[in-house]
Design a protein around this motif. Structure first.
Motif, mmCIF file in Angstrom:
data_model
loop_
_atom_site.group_PDB
_atom_site.id
_atom_site.type_symbol
_atom_site.label_atom_id
_atom_site.label_comp_id
_atom_site.label_asym_id
_atom_site.label_seq_id
_atom_site.Cartn_x
_atom_site.Cartn_y
_atom_site.Cartn_z
ATOM 1 N N LYS A 3 0.756 -1.223 -0.126
ATOM 2 C CA LYS A 3 -0.046 -0.185 0.106
ATOM 3 C C LYS A 3 1.060 1.229 -0.033
ATOM 4 O O LYS A 3 1.530 1.548 0.839
ATOM 5 C CB LYS A 3 -1.000 -0.136 1.072
ATOM 6 N N THR A 4 0.690 2.066 -1.008
ATOM 7 C CA THR A 4 1.203 3.668 -1.087
ATOM 8 C C THR A 4 0.369 4.279 -0.146
ATOM 9 O O THR A 4 -0.694 3.797 0.550
ATOM 10 C CB THR A 4 0.994 4.000 -2.569
ATOM 11 N N ASP A 34 3.503 5.465 5.332
ATOM 12 C CA ASP A 34 1.908 5.461 5.234
ATOM 13 C C ASP A 34 1.484 6.058 6.834
ATOM 14 O O ASP A 34 0.404 6.242 6.889
ATOM 15 C CB ASP A 34 1.432 4.136 5.052
#
Length: 237
Positions: A3-4, A34
């Motif tokens: 996940k970006t 993140d």
């Protein structure tokens, strides 16, 4: 390493209504990049944000590392320490895990301390001995007061990302052995207070049976935390 920042925020927003549960502590441990956007996205909810790793120095010439002060200043309250992938791919040892555990407590962070055996170790019947060693070194010089606040995650390496799950009896056997080890190091009160979780391909299907066991206090959830199914695990029946 999933996940970006924008993807992570979208996932947090999707999961917020699905993980509402006043009886369960919910922590999302996300990649360092993140952390800040996820903390913003989770404000006002029952979700805590944690880190996936941390170095054992406050600052200095350790390019690429994240310090405990960076985490606390960002609003992080939990940090995973000694994950099997960190041990396998990045040469982390029981001794460096201990240094990180001590530093986490020093800065008011709750360490989620990982332990677990390989398939070869399980087949050779050395699982309990190996994990007791990991636990004893991880808690070296940790006070009983701090130990009570810790989270221990038993994650058999052979079950991580493979779809294989330890049976509930196998998981309970090891989690009980961990609790017994903590009792030996400290006392019964500390052993009762400490939170011991199971990790390793936990799913919505396997969670109820695993979490029903006496010495399993929750889960360190991997792949299933990347989708809406995670809500079912949090609200298992």
């Amino acid at each position: 390493m999933n996940k970006t920042p924008s993807e992570a925020v979208a996932l947090v927003k999707e999961l917020i209504p699905l993980v509402k549960n006043d009886e369960v502590d919910v922590v999302f441990c996300v990649p360092a990049i993140d952390i800040i956007p996820c903390i913003e996205a989770a404000k006002g909810t029952n979700i805590n944000i944690g880190a996936e790793n941390m170095y054992f120095e406050e600052k200095g010439a350790y390019t690429g590392e994240i310090s405990p002060e960076m985490l606390t200043d960002a609003g992080v309250s939990y940090v995973i320490i000694g994950h099997s992938e960190r041990r396998e791919y990045f040469a982390e040892t029981d001794e460096t895990v201990n240094k990180k555990v001590l530093k986490a407590f020093e800065h008011g962070l709750t360490p989620i301390i990982c332990c677990g055996e390989t398939l070869t170790q399980r087949e050779q019947n050395v699982t309990i001995d190996f994990i007791r060693q990991q636990i004893k070194i991880a808690f070296l010089n940790v006070s009983a007061e701090n130990a009570k606040k810790a989270v221990i995650a038993y994650e058999p390496i052979w079950a991580i990302g493979t779809g294989k799950v330890a049976t509930s009896d196998q998981a309970e056997e090891v989690c009980k052995a961990i609790r017994d080890c903590i009792k030996e190091i400290y006392d019964e009160a500390t052993a009762d207070a400490i939170r011991i979780q199971y990790g390793g391909s936990v799913s919505a299907a396997s969670a109820p049976e695993l979490f029903a066991k006496e010495d399993i206090d929750g889960g360190l959830v991997g792949g299933a935390s990347l989708k809406a199914d995670f809500g079912q695990i949090v609200n298992y029946k």
